[in-house]
Scaffold this motif. Structure first.
Motif, PDB file in Angstrom:
ATOM      1  N   UNK A  50       0.851  -1.052  -0.328  1.00  0.00           N
ATOM      2  CA  UNK A  50      -0.369  -0.431   0.206  1.00  0.00           C
ATOM      3  C   UNK A  50       1.084   0.790   0.470  1.00  0.00           C
ATOM      4  N   UNK A  51       0.420   1.978  -1.198  1.00  0.00           N
ATOM      5  CA  UNK A  51       1.555   3.271  -1.212  1.00  0.00           C
ATOM      6  C   UNK A  51       0.908   4.401  -0.323  1.00  0.00           C
ATOM      7  N   UNK A  52       1.795   5.232   1.049  1.00  0.00           N
ATOM      8  CA  UNK A  52       1.071   5.633   1.644  1.00  0.00           C
ATOM      9  C   UNK A  52       1.803   7.179   1.236  1.00  0.00           C
ATOM     10  N   UNK A  53       2.925   7.485   0.255  1.00  0.00           N
ATOM     11  CA  UNK A  53       3.439   9.113   0.563  1.00  0.00           C
ATOM     12  C   UNK A  53       4.673   8.914  -0.672  1.00  0.00           C
ATOM     13  N   UNK A  54       4.535   9.670  -1.448  1.00  0.00           N
ATOM     14  CA  UNK A  54       5.058   9.922  -2.868  1.00  0.00           C
ATOM     15  C   UNK A  54       6.049  11.728  -2.061  1.00  0.00           C
ATOM     16  N   UNK A  55       7.358  11.585  -1.889  1.00  0.00           N
ATOM     17  CA  UNK A  55       7.856  12.337  -2.100  1.00  0.00           C
ATOM     18  C   UNK A  55       8.760  12.819  -3.326  1.00  0.00           C
ATOM     19  N   UNK A  56       8.685  14.321  -3.419  1.00  0.00           N
ATOM     20  CA  UNK A  56       9.958  14.590  -4.988  1.00  0.00           C
ATOM     21  C   UNK A  56      10.269  15.432  -4.118  1.00  0.00           C
ATOM     22  N   UNK A  57      11.741  15.592  -4.944  1.00  0.00           N
ATOM     23  CA  UNK A  57      13.153  16.782  -4.823  1.00  0.00           C
ATOM     24  C   UNK A  57      12.422  18.039  -5.579  1.00  0.00           C
ATOM     25  N   UNK A  58      12.562  19.295  -5.717  1.00  0.00           N
ATOM     26  CA  UNK A  58      11.643  20.326  -6.930  1.00  0.00           C
ATOM     27  C   UNK A  58      12.424  20.054  -7.913  1.00  0.00           C
ATOM     28  N   UNK A  59      13.612  19.686  -7.119  1.00  0.00           N
ATOM     29  CA  UNK A  59      14.738  19.302  -8.824  1.00  0.00           C
ATOM     30  C   UNK A  59      14.760  18.996  -9.734  1.00  0.00           C
ATOM     31  N   UNK A  60      13.924  17.900  -9.629  1.00  0.00           N
ATOM     32  CA  UNK A  60      12.900  16.353 -10.721  1.00  0.00           C
ATOM     33  C   UNK A  60      11.542  16.982 -11.168  1.00  0.00           C
ATOM     34  N   UNK A  61      11.395  18.684 -10.815  1.00  0.00           N
ATOM     35  CA  UNK A  61       9.896  18.662 -11.624  1.00  0.00           C
ATOM     36  C   UNK A  61      10.299  18.955 -12.589  1.00  0.00           C
ATOM     37  N   UNK A  62      10.974  19.602 -13.023  1.00  0.00           N
ATOM     38  CA  UNK A  62      11.207  20.180 -14.477  1.00  0.00           C
ATOM     39  C   UNK A  62      11.134  19.328 -15.382  1.00  0.00           C
ATOM     40  N   UNK A  63      11.156  17.980 -15.248  1.00  0.00           N
ATOM     41  CA  UNK A  63      11.434  16.788 -16.643  1.00  0.00           C
ATOM     42  C   UNK A  63      10.525  16.314 -16.411  1.00  0.00           C
TER      43      UNK A  63
END
Length: 102
Positions: A50-63
């Protein structure tokens, strides 16, 4: 004598089944973390997948394409860790040589 042995075997099987069910319930409360790109993308999931959380660094948001690839990598990492944790926990209840269907 045979009847007593069979009764004892059935009792052991029932105890093993109860222990495995308890372990499976405990696994639902154990979380693992899948990581991609040195932590730029993280996925937290339970050992019941069961996926509970996804965390993304701002630096990966552009691509977008790279982000999609990193999400897949993090999910695969989390799934592998969940399976390893589950297998290790449940295998202690299995007779020698018997494998779990993961």
């Amino acid at each position: 004598m045979m009847k007593g042995g069979m009764g004892n075997l059935m009792k052991q099987a029932q105890q093993m089944q109860a222990n495995m069910q308890k372990a499976q319930e405990e696994l639902a409360n154990i979380d693992v973390e899948g990581i991609a790109a040195n932590g730029l993308v993280k996925v937290q999931m339970s050992c019941k997948n069961e996926v509970k959380r996804v965390t993304l660094d701002d630096s990966v948001m552009d691509d977008k394409e790279t982000l999609e690839d990193l999400l897949v990598i993090a999910l695969k990492d989390a799934t592998a860790k969940a399976e390893a944790t589950s297998s290790a926990r449940l295998s202690s209840f299995m007779p020698a040589g018997m494998k779990l269907p993961f």
